[in-house]
Design an enzyme around this catalytic site. Structure first.
Site, PDB file in Angstrom:
ATOM      1  N   CYS A  83       0.969  -1.820  -0.318  1.00  0.00           N
ATOM      2  CA  CYS A  83       0.041   0.036   0.090  1.00  0.00           C
ATOM      3  C   CYS A  83       0.625   1.095   0.416  1.00  0.00           C
ATOM      4  O   CYS A  83       1.085   2.289  -1.411  1.00  0.00           O
ATOM      5  CB  CYS A  83      -1.133   0.041   1.009  1.00  0.00           C
ATOM      6  SG  CYS A  83      -2.310   1.021   0.271  1.00  0.00           S
ATOM      7  N   HIS A 184      -3.346  -5.122   1.591  1.00  0.00           N
ATOM      8  CA  HIS A 184      -2.727  -5.472   2.418  1.00  0.00           C
ATOM      9  C   HIS A 184      -3.217  -6.703   3.202  1.00  0.00           C
ATOM     10  O   HIS A 184      -3.495  -7.641   4.503  1.00  0.00           O
ATOM     11  CB  HIS A 184      -3.312  -4.610   4.246  1.00  0.00           C
ATOM     12  CG  HIS A 184      -3.005  -2.729   3.745  1.00  0.00           C
ATOM     13  ND1 HIS A 184      -2.199  -2.259   4.929  1.00  0.00           N
ATOM     14  CD2 HIS A 184      -3.855  -2.549   2.933  1.00  0.00           C
ATOM     15  CE1 HIS A 184      -2.111  -1.280   4.196  1.00  0.00           C
ATOM     16  NE2 HIS A 184      -3.085  -1.237   3.280  1.00  0.00           N
ATOM     17  N   GLU A 186      -0.762  -8.733   5.180  1.00  0.00           N
ATOM     18  CA  GLU A 186      -0.696  -8.722   6.846  1.00  0.00           C
ATOM     19  C   GLU A 186      -2.038  -8.581   7.354  1.00  0.00           C
ATOM     20  O   GLU A 186      -1.777  -9.037   9.240  1.00  0.00           O
ATOM     21  CB  GLU A 186       0.462  -8.343   6.983  1.00  0.00           C
ATOM     22  CG  GLU A 186       0.323  -6.018   7.450  1.00  0.00           C
ATOM     23  CD  GLU A 186      -0.209  -5.790   5.992  1.00  0.00           C
ATOM     24  OE1 GLU A 186       0.102  -6.225   4.732  1.00  0.00           O
ATOM     25  OE2 GLU A 186      -0.308  -4.221   5.636  1.00  0.00           O
TER      26      GLU A 186
HETATM   27  N1  GLN Z   1      -3.577   6.513   1.286  1.00  0.00           N
HETATM   28  C1  GLN Z   1      -2.083   6.212   1.745  1.00  0.00           C
HETATM   29  C2  GLN Z   1      -0.864   6.806   1.511  1.00  0.00           C
HETATM   30  O1  GLN Z   1      -1.358   7.745   0.148  1.00  0.00           O
HETATM   31  C3  GLN Z   1      -1.747   4.915   2.277  1.00  0.00           C
HETATM   32  C4  GLN Z   1      -3.320   4.186   2.782  1.00  0.00           C
HETATM   33  C5  GLN Z   1      -2.648   2.634   2.971  1.00  0.00           C
HETATM   34  O2  GLN Z   1      -1.437   2.561   2.863  1.00  0.00           O
HETATM   35  N2  GLN Z   1      -3.584   2.064   3.625  1.00  0.00           N
HETATM   36  O3  GLN Z   1      -0.382   6.705   1.511  1.00  0.00           O
END
Ligand code: GLN
Length: 205
Positions: A83, A184, A186
């Protein structure tokens, strides 16, 4: 000699560090938190966790880790970004905050917060090339997630969304020692993505 339990760091500046530590331990690694340059030097691989990429970017500079980490990535350190971590690994970023920088390494264009305001989170079962094999799909949870808008020729697409308004979008990629997912793993108790990453780390020992 192949170490059975490689040391894999989790960048611990911000984000869901604890969950990655647990998933890496379940996946066969010795997991350690990385906040200092000396800690970065000691790891065989590194996870960049989910969180807020703008904050992690800023803290990388405050903690004077950014240049050292870029050097280790260029040197072939296996890194898995989830992410916000995917955003940090991208060579090119769309919809980043003003002045936001990435570490780079992956020849991809990533769109931040790509699912838009209407769909802040999304969940879908995904087949992941080289990871799920004949097993069940992965329960992929996306939280204000990015996706890969464009991938260069050396990037292997590991997973794409199969349904919904964003069907076909790339959400998991690998290039050499770098792995990234928009979702994610994890937080679902399924350690297959981490196990796969630990195997990538072992290959480089
Ligand atoms: N929107 C977040 C960002 O710009 C990422 C979201 C996440 O890691 N769950 O870093």
């Amino acid at each position: 000699m192949t170490a059975p339990h490689p040391t894999v760091g989790v960048l611990a500046l911000q984000g869901d560090v604890r969950e990655h530590v647990a998933a890496l331990e379940a996946g066969g690694a010795r997991a350690v938190r990385v906040r200092r340059r000396s800690e970065l030097e000691d790891v065989d691989g590194l996870v960049l966790p989910g969180g807020e990429s703008t904050t992690i970017d800023r803290l990388l500079r405050v903690f004077e880790l950014r240049d050292a980490l870029r050097a280790r990535i260029a040197d072939g350190l296996p890194v898995y970004g989830s992410c916000a971590g995917m955003i940090l690994l991208a060579d090119r970023l769309l919809d980043g905050a003003r002045d936001q920088q990435t570490l780079g390494g992956l020849d991809v264009t990533v769109r931040r917060n790509a699912f838009g305001r209407q769909v802040d989170s999304w969940e879908e079962d995904l087949e992941l090339t080289g990871i799920t094999g004949d097993g069940p799909p992965v329960d992929a949870v996306f939280i204000r997630a990015p996706w890969v808008e464009e991938a260069g020729p050396d990037v292997e697409v590991v997973g794409r969304l199969g349904s919904g308004p964003a069907a076909g979008r790339i959400v998991a990629v690998r290039q050499g020692a770098l792995l990234a997912t928009s979702f994610h793993p994890e937080i679902t108790g399924d350690d297959r993505v981490h196990r796969h990453f630990v195997a990538m780390v072992r290959q480089r020992l």
